[in-house]
Design a protein around this motif. Structure first.
Motif, PDB file in Angstrom:
ATOM      1  N   ASP A 179     -10.972  -8.362  -6.413  1.00 30.02           N
ATOM      2  CA  ASP A 179     -11.038  -6.916  -6.604  1.00 30.02           C
ATOM      3  C   ASP A 179      -9.884  -6.480  -7.516  1.00 30.02           C
ATOM      4  OD1 ASP A 179     -12.092  -4.163  -5.527  1.00 30.02           O
ATOM      5  OD2 ASP A 179      -9.924  -4.073  -5.368  1.00 30.02           O
ATOM      6  N   VAL A 189      -8.657  -3.578  -8.494  1.00 27.24           N
ATOM      7  CA  VAL A 189      -7.720  -2.534  -8.062  1.00 27.24           C
ATOM      8  C   VAL A 189      -6.744  -3.101  -7.027  1.00 27.24           C
ATOM      9  CG1 VAL A 189      -7.549  -0.156  -7.271  1.00 27.24           C
ATOM     10  CG2 VAL A 189      -9.630  -0.918  -8.406  1.00 27.24           C
ATOM     11  N   SER A 190      -7.267  -3.938  -6.115  1.00 34.26           N
ATOM     12  CA  SER A 190      -6.400  -4.572  -5.116  1.00 34.26           C
ATOM     13  C   SER A 190      -5.394  -5.487  -5.799  1.00 34.26           C
ATOM     14  CB  SER A 190      -7.223  -5.408  -4.140  1.00 34.26           C
ATOM     15  OG  SER A 190      -8.128  -4.589  -3.450  1.00 34.26           O
ATOM     16  N   ARG A 211      -6.846   0.237  16.295  1.00 38.78           N
ATOM     17  CA  ARG A 211      -7.479   1.550  16.100  1.00 38.78           C
ATOM     18  C   ARG A 211      -8.997   1.434  16.075  1.00 38.78           C
ATOM     19  NH1 ARG A 211      -2.722   3.403  12.122  1.00 38.78           N
ATOM     20  NH2 ARG A 211      -1.466   4.277  13.801  1.00 38.78           N
ATOM     21  N   ASN A 231      -3.861  -5.535   1.726  1.00 42.04           N
ATOM     22  CA  ASN A 231      -4.899  -5.449   0.702  1.00 42.04           C
ATOM     23  C   ASN A 231      -5.195  -6.810   0.101  1.00 42.04           C
ATOM     24  OD1 ASN A 231      -6.614  -4.245  -1.054  1.00 42.04           O
ATOM     25  ND2 ASN A 231      -5.071  -3.104  -2.189  1.00 42.04           N
ATOM     26  N   ASP A 291      -7.000   8.245   9.088  1.00 42.54           N
ATOM     27  CA  ASP A 291      -8.106   7.431   8.553  1.00 42.54           C
ATOM     28  C   ASP A 291      -9.297   8.322   8.181  1.00 42.54           C
ATOM     29  OD1 ASP A 291      -6.680   5.012   9.983  1.00 42.54           O
ATOM     30  OD2 ASP A 291      -8.303   4.138   8.810  1.00 42.54           O
ATOM     31  N   HIS A 344      -0.712   9.225   1.845  1.00 43.35           N
ATOM     32  CA  HIS A 344      -1.912   9.530   1.058  1.00 43.35           C
ATOM     33  C   HIS A 344      -2.696  10.681   1.710  1.00 43.35           C
ATOM     34  CE1 HIS A 344      -0.599   5.388   0.720  1.00 43.35           C
ATOM     35  NE2 HIS A 344      -1.207   5.259  -0.443  1.00 43.35           N
ATOM     36  N   ASP A 399     -15.497  10.204   4.324  1.00 40.63           N
ATOM     37  CA  ASP A 399     -16.647   9.729   5.117  1.00 40.63           C
ATOM     38  C   ASP A 399     -17.368  10.860   5.849  1.00 40.63           C
ATOM     39  OD1 ASP A 399     -16.394   7.182   4.240  1.00 40.63           O
ATOM     40  OD2 ASP A 399     -15.204   6.485   5.947  1.00 40.63           O
ATOM     41  N   GLY A 432     -14.906   4.575  11.129  1.00 37.42           N
ATOM     42  CA  GLY A 432     -14.791   3.943   9.814  1.00 37.42           C
ATOM     43  C   GLY A 432     -13.584   3.052   9.611  1.00 37.42           C
ATOM     44  N   ARG A 433     -12.759   2.897  10.623  1.00 38.20           N
ATOM     45  CA  ARG A 433     -11.531   2.126  10.470  1.00 38.20           C
ATOM     46  C   ARG A 433     -11.810   0.687  10.018  1.00 38.20           C
ATOM     47  NH1 ARG A 433      -5.744   2.308  10.320  1.00 38.20           N
ATOM     48  NH2 ARG A 433      -5.021   0.317  11.052  1.00 38.20           N
ATOM     49  N   LYS A 462      -5.826   2.208  -2.527  1.00 39.49           N
ATOM     50  CA  LYS A 462      -5.431   1.145  -3.447  1.00 39.49           C
ATOM     51  C   LYS A 462      -4.704   1.655  -4.687  1.00 39.49           C
ATOM     52  CE  LYS A 462      -9.136  -1.770  -1.793  1.00 39.49           C
ATOM     53  NZ  LYS A 462     -10.129  -2.799  -2.098  1.00 39.49           N
ATOM     54  N   LEU A 512      -8.024  -2.812   9.193  1.00 37.20           N
ATOM     55  CA  LEU A 512      -8.246  -1.571   8.444  1.00 37.20           C
ATOM     56  C   LEU A 512      -9.194  -1.763   7.280  1.00 37.20           C
ATOM     57  CD1 LEU A 512      -5.158  -0.413   6.332  1.00 37.20           C
ATOM     58  CD2 LEU A 512      -5.705  -2.773   6.867  1.00 37.20           C
ATOM     59  N   PRO A 517     -16.974   1.535   6.775  1.00 40.24           N
ATOM     60  CA  PRO A 517     -17.755   2.754   7.000  1.00 40.24           C
ATOM     61  C   PRO A 517     -18.863   2.524   8.031  1.00 40.24           C
ATOM     62  CG  PRO A 517     -17.417   2.367   4.651  1.00 40.24           C
ATOM     63  CD  PRO A 517     -16.917   1.147   5.360  1.00 40.24           C
ATOM     64  N   VAL A 560       0.812  -1.224   0.000  1.00 35.05           N
ATOM     65  CA  VAL A 560       0.000   0.000   0.000  1.00 35.05           C
ATOM     66  C   VAL A 560       0.845   1.274   0.000  1.00 35.05           C
ATOM     67  CG1 VAL A 560      -1.775   1.301   1.247  1.00 35.05           C
ATOM     68  CG2 VAL A 560      -1.932  -1.173   1.095  1.00 35.05           C
ATOM     69  N   THR A 561       1.933   1.277   0.739  1.00 32.31           N
ATOM     70  CA  THR A 561       2.689   2.528   0.891  1.00 32.31           C
ATOM     71  C   THR A 561       3.990   2.549   0.080  1.00 32.31           C
ATOM     72  OG1 THR A 561       3.739   1.667   2.873  1.00 32.31           O
ATOM     73  CG2 THR A 561       1.753   2.998   3.191  1.00 32.31           C
ATOM     74  N   PHE A 620      -4.228  -5.282  -8.764  1.00 30.92           N
ATOM     75  CA  PHE A 620      -3.217  -4.486  -9.464  1.00 30.92           C
ATOM     76  C   PHE A 620      -2.160  -3.981  -8.483  1.00 30.92           C
ATOM     77  CE2 PHE A 620      -1.530  -0.507 -11.229  1.00 30.92           C
ATOM     78  CZ  PHE A 620      -1.017  -0.992 -12.418  1.00 30.92           C
ATOM     79  N   GLN A 621      -2.613  -3.582  -7.285  1.00 27.82           N
ATOM     80  CA  GLN A 621      -1.656  -3.062  -6.299  1.00 27.82           C
ATOM     81  C   GLN A 621      -0.694  -4.169  -5.841  1.00 27.82           C
ATOM     82  OE1 GLN A 621      -3.061  -1.545  -2.416  1.00 27.82           O
ATOM     83  NE2 GLN A 621      -2.097   0.377  -2.991  1.00 27.82           N
ATOM     84  N   THR A 643      -1.860   3.365  -7.112  1.00 26.87           N
ATOM     85  CA  THR A 643      -0.410   3.203  -7.154  1.00 26.87           C
ATOM     86  C   THR A 643       0.296   4.473  -7.636  1.00 26.87           C
ATOM     87  OG1 THR A 643      -0.674   2.203  -9.319  1.00 26.87           O
ATOM     88  CG2 THR A 643      -0.480   0.697  -7.470  1.00 26.87           C
ATOM     89  N   MET A 687      -9.327  -2.944   4.318  1.00 26.41           N
ATOM     90  CA  MET A 687      -9.060  -2.600   2.910  1.00 26.41           C
ATOM     91  C   MET A 687      -9.572  -3.690   1.986  1.00 26.41           C
ATOM     92  SD  MET A 687      -5.391  -0.834   2.269  1.00 26.41           S
ATOM     93  CE  MET A 687      -5.686  -0.448   0.547  1.00 26.41           C
TER      94      MET A 687
END
Lengths: 462, 198
Positions: free
Chosen positions: A75, A77-78, A428, A63, B22, B84, B45, A432-433, B31, A409, A436, A34-35, A80-81, B33, A411
């Motif tokens: 998914d 998009v996931s 945490r 993810n 968050d 992000h 939200d 919404g963690r 997600k 989280l 939602p 992710v990062t 692809f990441q 890139t 995701m």
């Protein structure tokens, strides 16, 4: 005269920028999907290679699904990441424990369990819970993606030296009180920003008595009170945990390393910028009632009235309780909940599953509870099976999922539905963690186990 | 990175404490890139209802308030290290965040993306909230070189801290990687005496 933190920091200074930060050398760098993609893209656009490829370890964890990991991620998009991470590992020649690899798992679980995390190291990752690795007596902290790119490009990072704080837990914990409860208690006392600007060393009898898993839980949550990191001086418990781990030093090198690691403790006359002392025997099983981990109380406690008298404080407190559907003066013990989540880099290790399984043994999952039990890694899951804990869990009506960050989280698909209450062993309880509108109550694996079998918030020590 | 020198702008008030990353950008939007496009999901939200329609009660949907400066309650940017959050704020158009307290990782991430996080006293912060409450067109002037923030509504000023290195980076639009790469010989010299070889 030096603290443990000073000893490790000073041993990693490459140079000091005049009137600015320290250029710090990084021994170990962990990356997840992710990062990191923007950091690799940055290297590519500058035409750079990874400076020291052997010192960066990659895993996919945030993810990914926790079911059917042998099939392509649904998914798009996931997928692809995760594919981007796989391709970056290949292009830049980095060690990668992707989906399907027996060493795959949450980055802060697999680092220690494979012996990559060692005392005296500097460790970073684009993830705030990198503080976990401080349990081994390392300086470990979370960084942003621009900093990930710095480490990939130069194996260094520019950081301002934080202040030091020692938090001492005197005395012994009571039966049924865990490292998670120590952490939630501490954050509730110091508040969610109470250690911002500090690097914390945990000390005292109750900390020394913790297993490595417990120390990792405690250090993991350092960031939740704003600290850059938390650490525990390495001792025999640390060495026993590391001995024989695949990437820990072996043979003569092991003896040499242990001799060095034994010097890694704060000198008796070392001075910290701040000292805090807690009495471990006063700590009860803890739960959160609000939307940050500092809003925590003993499980039999009463939700307090807002503190302070400025509008922003009162608004924020009321906003949190509204979100949770709670009121000041309310007790939560006995309240029905909907979900239980056991897992995450905070409480997804073998000891957490032992605690949970031991509690639910011979009991049955409550009908109103949906339980997600997510091991922190494939090695944790294998160990669960080797110890027969999976059978105990199955007989009690629980199923094990596949490893990953999961509902911590949300995701992936593991989202708590809006308005539902989840007792979670994660880190945490932000709005919404976990999805939602999801309402999170943070707790230890024991409190989670008690909620899972009674369907309500229940004190596991009763 | 874009240079930063001075800025005078109206500002958007967010008098909420402990705004965690968050909330700034929820995890399900992480997600992507690339660094682009996160501004659309800033405070998603709070900003949109379940159906994706703008929530009229949220300040970013209130046309009365606008500007390149966000003024927020204490402990802004706590929680996750996700850069992000900084990309979302920058993508939306904010160049300065004013609060009485910032979380450490967020502060670094902001600076690394040309966003200036400015710490002011509680008193100065509350004054800013009051001023914009009375006059939504109230402005703030940020002078990075002089490290001074001015509330133009009443002329009140406060000086702010920033380390000299980061200030130079922002003023000139330089980033840390350029600096680190110029120190390669020092890194290699350090490695010769490094403790860890495993």
């Amino acid at each position: 005269m030096k603290t443990l933190f000073d000893k490790i920091w000073d041993a990693h200074i490459v140079t000091e920028v005049k009137d600015g930060p320290t250029q710090l050398y990084i021994d170990r760098h962990y990356c997840h999907e992710v990062t990191s993609p923007q950091a690799f893209a940055g290297l590519r656009s500058r035409g750079l290679k990874v400076f020291r490829p052997k010192q960066t370890i990659l895993t996919a964890d945030h993810n990914i699904p926790t079911m059917d990991q042998d099939k392509p991620i649904r998914d798009e998009v996931s997928r692809f990441q995760v594919d981007t991470l796989t391709n970056n590992a290949r292009e830049f020649g980095l060690t990668y424990y992707g989906l399907g690899n027996p060493k795959n798992g949450i980055v802060h679980v697999i680092g220690p369990e494979n012996g990559y995390t060692l005392p005296g190291m500097t460790i970073v990752c684009g993830d705030s819970h990198t503080s976990t690795h401080g349990a081994f007596g390392a300086i470990a902290f979370g960084i942003g993606t621009s900093e990930v790119e710095m480490v990939l490009a130069s194996q260094c990072i520019l950081q301002t030296r934080p202040k030091t704080m020692r938090i001492t837990f005197r005395g012994k914990l009571n039966e049924g009180v865990t490292a998670k409860d120590m952490a939630l208690y501490m954050i509730s006392q110091l508040t969610t920003g109470g250690a911002t600007g500090y690097f914390v060393e945990y000390a005292g009898e109750a900390v020394e008595n913790l297993s490595m898993e417990g120390r990792m839980t405690l250090c993991n949550l350092s960031i939740e009170m704003g600290a850059r990191g938390g650490m525990v001086a390495p001792d025999e418990t640390t060495f026993a945990y590391l001995n024989g781990r695949e990437f820990a030093p072996q043979g003569e090198k092991w003896d040499e390393a242990v001799a060095y690691w034994k010097t890694l403790k704060s000198d008796e006359d070392a001075v910290f910028d701040k000292e805090v002392v807690f009495d471990a025997s006063q700590i009860k099983p803890m739960i959160t009632y609000g939307t940050n981990p500092g809003m925590a109380m003993p499980i039999d406690g009463t939700i307090p009235a807002p503190e302070g008298n400025d509008a922003a404080s009162i608004n924020s407190f009321e906003k949190a309780l509204n979100y949770m559907g709670f009121k000041p003066g309310e007790k939560l013990e006995g309240k029905a909940v909907d979900y239980v989540f056991l897992g995450s880099c905070t409480n997804g290790r073998i000891e957490d599953f032992r605690m949970f399984a031991n509690y639910v043994k011979g009991k049955k999952k409550a009908d109103n509870i949906t339980a997600w039990l997510v091991p922190g890694s494939w090695q944790v899951r294998k160990q669960i099976e080797a110890e027969g804990l999976d059978k105990i869990l199955k007989e009690a009506g629980f199923e094990l999922r596949q490893p990953g960050c999961s509902a911590c989280l949300a995701m992936n698909d593991d989202k708590i539905p809006a308005g539902k209450y989840a007792v979670s062993t994660s880190n945490r309880n932000f709005e919404g963690r976990q999805g939602p509108g999801a309402r999170t109550i943070l707790a230890s694996p024991l409190v989670a186990a008690a909620a899972a079998v009674t369907g309500r918030i229940t004190d596991p020590t009763h | 990175m874009e240079k930063f020198q001075t800025l005078t702008s109206t500002y958007v008030p967010l008098p909420i404490e402990n705004v965690d990353t968050d909330q700034i950008i929820p995890a399900r939007f992480l997600k992507a890139t690339t660094r682009e496009g996160f501004g659309n999901y800033l405070f998603a939200d709070w900003r949109y209802d379940k159906a994706g329609n703008p929530n009229p009660d949220f300040v970013l949907n209130n046309p009365t308030y606008s500007g390149q400066i966000l003024v927020a309650g204490k402990n802004f940017g706590s929680g996750s290290s996700r850069e992000h959050a900084a990309w979302a704020l920058a993508g939306y158009g904010f160049r300065v965040i004013v609060s009485s307290f910032f979380a450490d990782i967020f502060k670094n991430n902001a600076l690394n993306n040309g966003i200036l996080p400015i710490v002011v006293s509680e008193d100065f912060l509350n004054d800013l909230f009051e001023c914009v409450n009375k006059n939504p067109k109230a402005t703030i002037t940020v002078n990075l070189e002089g490290q001074i923030l001015t509330n133009n509504e009443n002329g009140r000023t406060e000086s702010f801290e920033i380390n000299a290195y980061k200030k130079e980076c922002l003023l000139k639009g330089l980033d840390d990687i350029d600096f680190l790469l110029s120190n390669k010989d020092k890194i290699e010299a350090y490695e010769k005496n490094r403790i860890f070889h495993y």
